[in-house]
Design a protein around this motif. Sequence first.
Motif, PDB file in Angstrom:
ATOM      1  N   LEU A   1      36.194  32.412  44.137  1.00  0.00           N
ATOM      2  CA  LEU A   1      37.056  32.765  43.019  1.00  0.00           C
ATOM      3  C   LEU A   1      38.078  31.670  42.739  1.00  0.00           C
ATOM      4  O   LEU A   1      38.402  30.867  43.600  1.00  0.00           O
ATOM      5  CB  LEU A   1      37.788  34.077  43.312  1.00  0.00           C
ATOM      6  N   ASP A   2      38.574  31.652  41.506  1.00  0.00           N
ATOM      7  CA  ASP A   2      39.586  30.688  41.085  1.00  0.00           C
ATOM      8  C   ASP A   2      40.961  31.330  41.223  1.00  0.00           C
ATOM      9  O   ASP A   2      41.235  32.365  40.592  1.00  0.00           O
ATOM     10  CB  ASP A   2      39.322  30.295  39.618  1.00  0.00           C
ATOM     11  N   PRO A   3      41.853  30.755  42.031  1.00  0.00           N
ATOM     12  CA  PRO A   3      43.186  31.347  42.214  1.00  0.00           C
ATOM     13  C   PRO A   3      44.032  31.362  40.945  1.00  0.00           C
ATOM     14  O   PRO A   3      45.074  32.004  40.918  1.00  0.00           O
ATOM     15  CB  PRO A   3      43.816  30.466  43.299  1.00  0.00           C
ATOM     16  N   ASP A   4      43.595  30.656  39.902  1.00  0.00           N
ATOM     17  CA  ASP A   4      44.307  30.722  38.632  1.00  0.00           C
ATOM     18  C   ASP A   4      44.121  32.072  37.953  1.00  0.00           C
ATOM     19  O   ASP A   4      44.869  32.415  37.026  1.00  0.00           O
ATOM     20  CB  ASP A   4      43.816  29.630  37.674  1.00  0.00           C
ATOM     21  N   TYR A   5      43.130  32.843  38.410  1.00  0.00           N
ATOM     22  CA  TYR A   5      42.794  34.082  37.707  1.00  0.00           C
ATOM     23  C   TYR A   5      42.940  35.344  38.552  1.00  0.00           C
ATOM     24  O   TYR A   5      42.720  36.443  38.041  1.00  0.00           O
ATOM     25  CB  TYR A   5      41.365  33.995  37.159  1.00  0.00           C
ATOM     26  N   PHE A   6      43.299  35.206  39.819  1.00  0.00           N
ATOM     27  CA  PHE A   6      43.418  36.377  40.677  1.00  0.00           C
ATOM     28  C   PHE A   6      44.644  36.297  41.576  1.00  0.00           C
ATOM     29  O   PHE A   6      44.999  35.226  42.071  1.00  0.00           O
ATOM     30  CB  PHE A   6      42.171  36.534  41.564  1.00  0.00           C
TER      31      PHE A   6
ATOM     32  N   LEU B   1      33.645  40.356  40.205  1.00  0.00           N
ATOM     33  CA  LEU B   1      34.862  39.547  40.113  1.00  0.00           C
ATOM     34  C   LEU B   1      34.619  38.266  39.324  1.00  0.00           C
ATOM     35  O   LEU B   1      35.482  37.832  38.539  1.00  0.00           O
ATOM     36  CB  LEU B   1      35.380  39.224  41.511  1.00  0.00           C
ATOM     37  N   LEU B   2      33.459  37.654  39.490  1.00  0.00           N
ATOM     38  CA  LEU B   2      33.140  36.457  38.712  1.00  0.00           C
ATOM     39  C   LEU B   2      32.979  36.791  37.236  1.00  0.00           C
ATOM     40  O   LEU B   2      33.340  35.996  36.360  1.00  0.00           O
ATOM     41  CB  LEU B   2      31.865  35.803  39.249  1.00  0.00           C
ATOM     42  N   GLU B   3      32.456  37.973  36.955  1.00  0.00           N
ATOM     43  CA  GLU B   3      32.332  38.405  35.552  1.00  0.00           C
ATOM     44  C   GLU B   3      33.706  38.562  34.914  1.00  0.00           C
ATOM     45  O   GLU B   3      33.930  38.127  33.781  1.00  0.00           O
ATOM     46  CB  GLU B   3      31.576  39.731  35.499  1.00  0.00           C
ATOM     47  N   LEU B   4      34.638  39.160  35.648  1.00  0.00           N
ATOM     48  CA  LEU B   4      36.005  39.301  35.147  1.00  0.00           C
ATOM     49  C   LEU B   4      36.659  37.933  34.967  1.00  0.00           C
ATOM     50  O   LEU B   4      37.359  37.682  33.976  1.00  0.00           O
ATOM     51  CB  LEU B   4      36.829  40.153  36.113  1.00  0.00           C
ATOM     52  N   GLN B   5      36.441  37.042  35.932  1.00  0.00           N
ATOM     53  CA  GLN B   5      36.986  35.689  35.850  1.00  0.00           C
ATOM     54  C   GLN B   5      36.458  34.951  34.637  1.00  0.00           C
ATOM     55  O   GLN B   5      37.235  34.329  33.887  1.00  0.00           O
ATOM     56  CB  GLN B   5      36.627  34.930  37.125  1.00  0.00           C
TER      57      GLN B   5
ATOM     58  N   VAL C   1      35.544  40.177  54.519  1.00  0.00           N
ATOM     59  CA  VAL C   1      34.845  39.985  53.242  1.00  0.00           C
ATOM     60  C   VAL C   1      35.771  39.321  52.224  1.00  0.00           C
ATOM     61  O   VAL C   1      35.339  38.528  51.392  1.00  0.00           O
ATOM     62  CB  VAL C   1      34.339  41.339  52.710  1.00  0.00           C
ATOM     63  N   LEU C   2      37.062  39.627  52.313  1.00  0.00           N
ATOM     64  CA  LEU C   2      38.014  39.075  51.348  1.00  0.00           C
ATOM     65  C   LEU C   2      38.023  37.553  51.387  1.00  0.00           C
ATOM     66  O   LEU C   2      38.114  36.898  50.335  1.00  0.00           O
ATOM     67  CB  LEU C   2      39.410  39.624  51.623  1.00  0.00           C
ATOM     68  N   ILE C   3      37.923  36.966  52.560  1.00  0.00           N
ATOM     69  CA  ILE C   3      37.895  35.508  52.669  1.00  0.00           C
ATOM     70  C   ILE C   3      36.649  34.946  51.990  1.00  0.00           C
ATOM     71  O   ILE C   3      36.712  33.967  51.237  1.00  0.00           O
ATOM     72  CB  ILE C   3      37.943  35.080  54.150  1.00  0.00           C
ATOM     73  N   ASP C   4      35.511  35.583  52.240  1.00  0.00           N
ATOM     74  CA  ASP C   4      34.256  35.116  51.635  1.00  0.00           C
ATOM     75  C   ASP C   4      34.309  35.199  50.113  1.00  0.00           C
ATOM     76  O   ASP C   4      33.843  34.294  49.412  1.00  0.00           O
ATOM     77  CB  ASP C   4      33.078  35.950  52.159  1.00  0.00           C
ATOM     78  N   LEU C   5      34.887  36.264  49.591  1.00  0.00           N
ATOM     79  CA  LEU C   5      34.985  36.416  48.133  1.00  0.00           C
ATOM     80  C   LEU C   5      35.909  35.358  47.533  1.00  0.00           C
ATOM     81  O   LEU C   5      35.595  34.760  46.502  1.00  0.00           O
ATOM     82  CB  LEU C   5      35.500  37.815  47.783  1.00  0.00           C
ATOM     83  N   CYS C   6      37.034  35.118  48.206  1.00  0.00           N
ATOM     84  CA  CYS C   6      38.008  34.173  47.657  1.00  0.00           C
ATOM     85  C   CYS C   6      37.471  32.747  47.625  1.00  0.00           C
ATOM     86  O   CYS C   6      37.922  31.943  46.797  1.00  0.00           O
ATOM     87  CB  CYS C   6      39.301  34.219  48.468  1.00  0.00           C
TER      88      CYS C   6
END
Length: 205
Positions: free
Chosen positions: A46-51, A146-150, A38-43
């Motif tokens: 996501l933007d690596p600038d923020y996580f 996670l997108l909300e936090l981003q 699941v971690l791959i799918d989430l990443c």
Amino acid sequence: REKLCYINPAQDGVIKPKKYVLGITHRVYEDHRKNENVLIDLCRELDPDYFAFKIMGAGWEGIVDCIKKMGFQIDYYSQFDYEEYLRLMPSLDYYLYWGFDEGSMGYLDALRAGVETIVTPQGYHLDIKDGITYPCRTIPEFRDVLLELQDKRRKIVKSVESWTWKNFVDKHLEVWNYLLGNEEELYVNQHKYEDGIFSVLKMNV
């Protein structure tokens, strides 16, 4: 008052955003009971600038390599190290767990460290009052959190995006041209900012 003009200061634009540090502290099993992929799918969303990630547990090597190639920063510990674990937990911003079993032992330690959690409302996770910050039952729910936090952090970063030294200089030039009577292109940047020459003109409207 109507003749006072101000120009806001600038920032260098070189400071990188603070990343959310997300922690995972369980091993990978051959039957994939923890849904580690699941971690791959989430990443991917996501933007690596923020996580950034901190992972402690055996079997994550392939996933870690894949995520690193996406540009994410990862501190990975393939074996459990108690002393390192004691340092790792308080360094997290959020503890992640999307397994549907009795619960994660790391969840208890994350709470003891005062770390917020993004976990499944499952097993003994539910028995701790105020323990779950973001309860997620599906992968889309984890993604949305996670997108909300981003988006929240990106909004803060972008709040000073236009406060550059170039714009600082340009605003001074606009005021100078106004004083010289060169007003041909005075309103090109109207509504883009309220300081500079517009701090005077809006008072005269």
